[in-house]
Design an enzyme around this catalytic site. Structure first.
Site, short mmCIF file in Angstrom:
data_model
loop_
_atom_site.label_atom_id
_atom_site.label_comp_id
_atom_site.label_asym_id
_atom_site.label_seq_id
_atom_site.Cartn_x
_atom_site.Cartn_y
_atom_site.Cartn_z
N GLU A 147 0.84 -1.20 0.00
CA GLU A 147 0.00 0.00 0.00
C GLU A 147 0.87 1.25 0.00
OE1 GLU A 147 -3.15 2.19 3.04
OE2 GLU A 147 -3.15 -0.01 2.92
N GLU A 152 -3.72 10.99 3.10
CA GLU A 152 -4.66 10.54 4.14
C GLU A 152 -4.76 11.68 5.14
OE1 GLU A 152 -4.79 6.36 5.80
OE2 GLU A 152 -4.13 7.45 7.60
#
Length: 453
Positions: A147, A152
């Site tokens: 990932e 974020e």
């Protein structure tokens, strides 16, 4: 705002002004990532989108799924729903709402229909939501093991720090047979806004150049970040064993889907950081906007693949770092055993930076400093990451003074110690004068690549 600009262009068309119908919103925005010599960028149409249309038409469905790439409905209180994403006013809109009769949250998500793989540059212009939920732009391998999080952020977090600090993240997962997490090696790097007080205040550009499995660098508002690259992070299994990942064995080597979404993370909701019904119903807070996403691959150029052993110059030479363009330097021109090395601005007239490679065996050399006539040595023959590299009286029988040159392409090479098998590097990928030269497990990163100057 960008939506207004697009609306204005449509009005101009209606009164007969000529425009280029094929122009993309990003056409006049330079790509911030650097190409190798002779290369050029090639737009990847299957993943690039200006969202200059309404609804989920054939342009949208040709590139995107309005769901996750498999049946998972999301983390924590998240319930991904196709009703929470649409295209309008020149933007992709990702929204959230309360899932009726539950404490769960309906959340929007889109996923690329096919996977991308290095070398590739991705960048999106995004205005994050004003909710406790995270707004995200990320890459995930189909097996859920690799990932890369380009963005974020909890844009409307009541805890100010979280609203002001977005993160880039890496994860390497090891999973059980039922796909539950066995280990989660990860690292996060946080950034405050380049302008304004909060990331939710307007559109920002978030990008990543995934150049190779060991060379991944982030860009924010067109600027390369000075921290958080793959070569700089320490991947720790924080929640399970506390172990550190061996980055010489595991890296960002798997193709991945592009995902843009919003999520209610369990660690936050379990701690009481929950989006209220009022916030979820507030149309001024509950939306994340994506103006555009662009994806490019580098093509062509004179970049050469590894061809075999490297042959050093016969005389003295400088050793230049690929990541910083600075040179290996004997600190203060020291003349004694145990003195060490740094990187410093290159100067071919400075004897502190001049080194001679003496062949001991096939692709095995001693490295002799002109200023001191001492040899580069791995202190105590240590096999530890971070071990000291020092000068010492030359002894060609000592394997801790013997180094091999491993071709990495583009006229760069690694310098590996015979005794430990590990590489010379600049600590923490520093770009500054004074960056420490030390030993570390070989990762292929640019702070471990050298060239002759």
């Amino acid at each position: 705002m960008k939506g207004f600009t697009k609306h204005s262009i449509l009005m101009a068309c209606s009164i007969g002004l000529a425009i280029n119908a094929t122009a993309a919103d990003w056409d006049n925005i330079p790509i911030p990532a650097e190409l190798d010599a002779g290369q050029s960028w090639e737009l990847q149409q299957n993943y690039s989108d200006s969202f200059n249309y309404s609804g989920k038409n054939s342009t949208f469905t040709g590139k995107w799924k309005d769901s996750y790439f498999h049946s998972w409905t999301g983390p924590g209180l998240t319930h991904w729903s196709s009703d929470e994403s649409w295209v309008g006013d020149g933007n992709l809109i990702i929204s959230a709402s309360r899932r009726q009769g539950t404490n769960k949250v309906n959340a929007g998500v889109i996923t690329s229909k096919t996977k991308v793989k290095y070398p590739i540059f991705l960048e999106a212009s995004i205005k994050v939501s004003n909710l406790e939920l995270s707004s995200n732009f990320w890459l995930l391998s189909e097996n859920d093991q690799r990932e890369i999080d380009v963005l974020e952020v909890y844009g409307g977090a009541r805890q100010d720090w979280y609203a002001k600090n977005m993160s880039t993240n890496f994860h390497v997962f090891f999973r059980n047979n039922d796909n539950s997490i066995k280990n989660d090696y990860n690292d996060q790097t946080h950034f405050t806004p380049t302008w304004g007080n909060y990331w939710r205040d307007g559109f920002h550009r978030f990008g990543v150049y995934w150049k190779s499995p060991t060379d991944v660098t982030f860009y924010i508002d067109g600027q390369k970040t000075t921290k958080g690259a793959w070569s700089q992070v320490v991947m720790k299994d924080k929640d399970y064993t506390g172990a550190i990942l061996d980055k010489s064995r595991y890296n960002m080597d798997q193709e991945a889907f592009i995902i843009i979404d919003t999520e209610d993370h369990s660690w936050r909701s379990e701690a009481g950081h929950i989006a209220t019904d009022a916030d979820l119903a507030d149309s001024d807070k509950n939306k994340m906007y994506v103006d555009w996403i662009r994806v490019y691959k580098p093509t062509g150029g004179s970049t050469t693949p590894p061809t075999g052993d490297i042959t050093p110059p016969s005389g003295y030479t400088n050793l230049q770092l690929a990541h910083s363009n600075r040179c290996v330097d004997v600190i203060n021109g020291a003349l004694w055993n145990g003195s060490t090395y740094q990187q410093y601005s290159c100067n071919t007239g400075n004897n502190n930076q001049r080194f001679k490679f003496t062949k001991i065996a096939n692709n095995q050399y001693s490295i002799n400093a002109k200023v001191s006539q001492l040899c580069m040595e791995l202190a105590s023959g240590s096999s530890a990451n971070g071990a000291k590299v020092q000068q010492w009286i030359c002894n060609h029988a000592n394997s801790n003074q013997t180094w091999s040159l491993e071709d990495k392409g583009s006229n760069t090479f690694e310098i590996r110690n015979k005794q430990s098998g590990k590489c010379l590097e600049v600590a923490n990928s520093s770009n500054a004068n004074g960056g420490q030269i030390r030993q570390w497990a070989c990762t292929g990163a640019t702070n471990q690549r050298f060239k002759f100057l």
